[in-house]
Design a protein around this motif. Sequence first.
Motif, short mmCIF file in Angstrom:
data_model
loop_
_atom_site.label_atom_id
_atom_site.label_comp_id
_atom_site.label_asym_id
_atom_site.label_seq_id
_atom_site.Cartn_x
_atom_site.Cartn_y
_atom_site.Cartn_z
N ASP A 80 18.62 -17.35 -4.66
CA ASP A 80 18.41 -17.25 -3.21
C ASP A 80 19.72 -16.94 -2.50
O ASP A 80 20.06 -17.54 -1.47
CB ASP A 80 17.79 -18.53 -2.65
N THR A 81 20.45 -16.01 -3.07
CA THR A 81 21.78 -15.63 -2.58
C THR A 81 21.67 -14.51 -1.55
O THR A 81 21.07 -13.47 -1.83
CB THR A 81 22.67 -15.18 -3.75
N LEU A 82 22.26 -14.71 -0.39
CA LEU A 82 22.25 -13.68 0.64
C LEU A 82 23.16 -12.52 0.22
O LEU A 82 24.24 -12.74 -0.35
CB LEU A 82 22.72 -14.25 1.97
N ALA A 83 22.72 -11.30 0.52
CA ALA A 83 23.50 -10.13 0.11
C ALA A 83 23.38 -9.01 1.13
O ALA A 83 22.36 -8.86 1.81
CB ALA A 83 23.04 -9.64 -1.27
N VAL A 84 24.45 -8.23 1.21
CA VAL A 84 24.50 -7.01 2.02
C VAL A 84 24.72 -5.85 1.06
O VAL A 84 25.65 -5.89 0.25
CB VAL A 84 25.64 -7.07 3.05
N PHE A 85 23.87 -4.83 1.13
CA PHE A 85 23.94 -3.72 0.19
C PHE A 85 24.41 -2.45 0.89
O PHE A 85 23.95 -2.12 2.00
CB PHE A 85 22.58 -3.50 -0.46
N THR A 86 25.32 -1.74 0.24
CA THR A 86 25.84 -0.50 0.80
C THR A 86 25.93 0.58 -0.27
O THR A 86 26.19 0.29 -1.44
CB THR A 86 27.26 -0.71 1.39
N VAL A 87 25.69 1.80 0.16
CA VAL A 87 25.96 2.96 -0.70
C VAL A 87 26.82 3.94 0.08
O VAL A 87 26.79 3.96 1.32
CB VAL A 87 24.66 3.66 -1.17
N VAL A 88 27.60 4.73 -0.65
CA VAL A 88 28.45 5.74 -0.03
C VAL A 88 28.11 7.08 -0.67
O VAL A 88 28.11 7.21 -1.90
CB VAL A 88 29.94 5.41 -0.23
N TYR A 89 27.80 8.07 0.18
CA TYR A 89 27.39 9.37 -0.34
C TYR A 89 28.19 10.50 0.30
O TYR A 89 28.79 10.34 1.36
CB TYR A 89 25.89 9.59 -0.13
N GLY A 90 28.20 11.65 -0.37
CA GLY A 90 29.06 12.76 0.02
C GLY A 90 28.48 13.73 1.03
O GLY A 90 28.59 14.95 0.85
N ASN A 91 27.83 13.20 2.08
CA ASN A 91 27.37 14.00 3.21
C ASN A 91 26.16 14.88 2.92
O ASN A 91 25.78 15.71 3.75
CB ASN A 91 28.51 14.87 3.77
N ARG A 92 25.54 14.70 1.73
CA ARG A 92 24.29 15.42 1.46
C ARG A 92 23.13 14.52 1.82
O ARG A 92 22.49 14.69 2.84
CB ARG A 92 24.21 15.86 -0.01
N ASP A 93 22.85 13.51 0.98
CA ASP A 93 21.80 12.54 1.24
C ASP A 93 21.96 11.40 0.25
O ASP A 93 22.51 11.58 -0.83
CB ASP A 93 20.41 13.17 1.08
N TYR A 94 21.49 10.22 0.65
CA TYR A 94 21.51 9.10 -0.29
C TYR A 94 20.14 8.87 -0.92
O TYR A 94 19.99 8.00 -1.79
CB TYR A 94 22.04 7.83 0.38
N ASP A 95 19.14 9.62 -0.49
CA ASP A 95 17.80 9.59 -1.11
C ASP A 95 17.30 8.16 -1.33
O ASP A 95 17.12 7.43 -0.38
CB ASP A 95 17.82 10.41 -2.40
N ASP A 96 17.13 7.76 -2.61
CA ASP A 96 16.56 6.45 -2.92
C ASP A 96 17.60 5.43 -3.38
O ASP A 96 17.24 4.31 -3.80
CB ASP A 96 15.50 6.59 -4.01
N ALA A 97 18.88 5.77 -3.31
CA ALA A 97 19.91 4.92 -3.89
C ALA A 97 20.00 3.55 -3.23
O ALA A 97 20.12 2.52 -3.91
CB ALA A 97 21.27 5.62 -3.82
N LEU A 98 19.96 3.51 -1.90
CA LEU A 98 20.09 2.23 -1.21
C LEU A 98 18.87 1.34 -1.48
O LEU A 98 19.00 0.13 -1.71
CB LEU A 98 20.26 2.46 0.29
N LEU A 99 17.70 1.93 -1.45
CA LEU A 99 16.48 1.19 -1.78
C LEU A 99 16.54 0.67 -3.21
O LEU A 99 16.20 -0.50 -3.48
CB LEU A 99 15.26 2.11 -1.62
N GLU A 100 16.97 1.50 -4.13
CA GLU A 100 17.07 1.09 -5.53
C GLU A 100 18.04 -0.06 -5.71
O GLU A 100 17.76 -1.02 -6.44
CB GLU A 100 17.50 2.29 -6.38
N LEU A 101 19.19 0.03 -5.04
CA LEU A 101 20.19 -1.04 -5.13
C LEU A 101 19.61 -2.36 -4.64
O LEU A 101 19.76 -3.40 -5.29
CB LEU A 101 21.42 -0.66 -4.32
N ARG A 102 18.93 -2.31 -3.51
CA ARG A 102 18.29 -3.52 -2.97
C ARG A 102 17.26 -4.07 -3.95
O ARG A 102 17.23 -5.27 -4.25
CB ARG A 102 17.63 -3.17 -1.62
N ASP A 103 16.42 -3.19 -4.49
CA ASP A 103 15.36 -3.63 -5.40
C ASP A 103 15.93 -4.32 -6.65
O ASP A 103 15.42 -5.36 -7.09
CB ASP A 103 14.50 -2.44 -5.83
N VAL A 104 16.96 -3.72 -7.22
CA VAL A 104 17.55 -4.27 -8.45
C VAL A 104 18.08 -5.68 -8.20
O VAL A 104 17.82 -6.61 -8.98
CB VAL A 104 18.69 -3.36 -8.97
#
Length: 262
Positions: A80-104
Amino acid sequence: MKHTISSIYFSPTKGTKKIVNQIACELGEVKNEYDITLASNRTEEINFQDKDLVVVGVPVYGGRIPLILEDYFNKIKGNDTLAVFTVVYGNRDYDDALLELRDVFESNGFICVAAGAFIGEHSYTEKVAGGRPDESDLLEAKSFAASVNEKIEAFMHDDLEYNRVNIKGGHPYKERKPMPPIAPMTNDKCTKCRLCAENCPVEAIDFVDFSKIDSSKCIKCCSCIKICPVDAKYFDNELISKITESLIENCSEIRKEPEVFF
């Protein structure tokens, strides 16, 4: 209850590290910093408890989290650990990466408080989002962290439970497109300083002959290219050139801005 703040990031070209550190430091005193960029730092389990607050950040590779992190992320456990998730992308798109990171991480015992997608210079070319994250991006990260603090304080004060944060992306995740084995070349400028080998996230560079790079291991993160002080590393590959040209043509004129979710 004061939370113990920790950060976890994978950052071969340092952009993700800048964003994660900015957010974590704004949240409070950072007790633990886990830089999992190097393979040697991706072996031990990390366990967190309900008094912890963790900021996690990764770069986006082809619209997904880096494939090499999937197994290791299962060694990072929350309770039950609180977390903040971030992704960094090269100005194209981050698509599903942030969602995937959260899910994992949610599947491993973490509770998502907030999430954000930020922009960094594309690893293939400085002509796409060159110099980012810049001062404006870091100010956005600072403001994002302030809002995270406000949310946590409000929820603690009113003894509320966190609802699941809605994050842009979809299921199934974007299909990973396999890349053929490709590795950077080395020119005669090389001074054998060892920086490329010491900083390779997958230990693909030979420590004796730095021009020898195992293309089957290389993830094309460009760490060795970016860190070389004499510009001795470079890609000489038609596919990489075509991808780079497309990025410059389609992603270099518009400045994308961070997106955050609470």
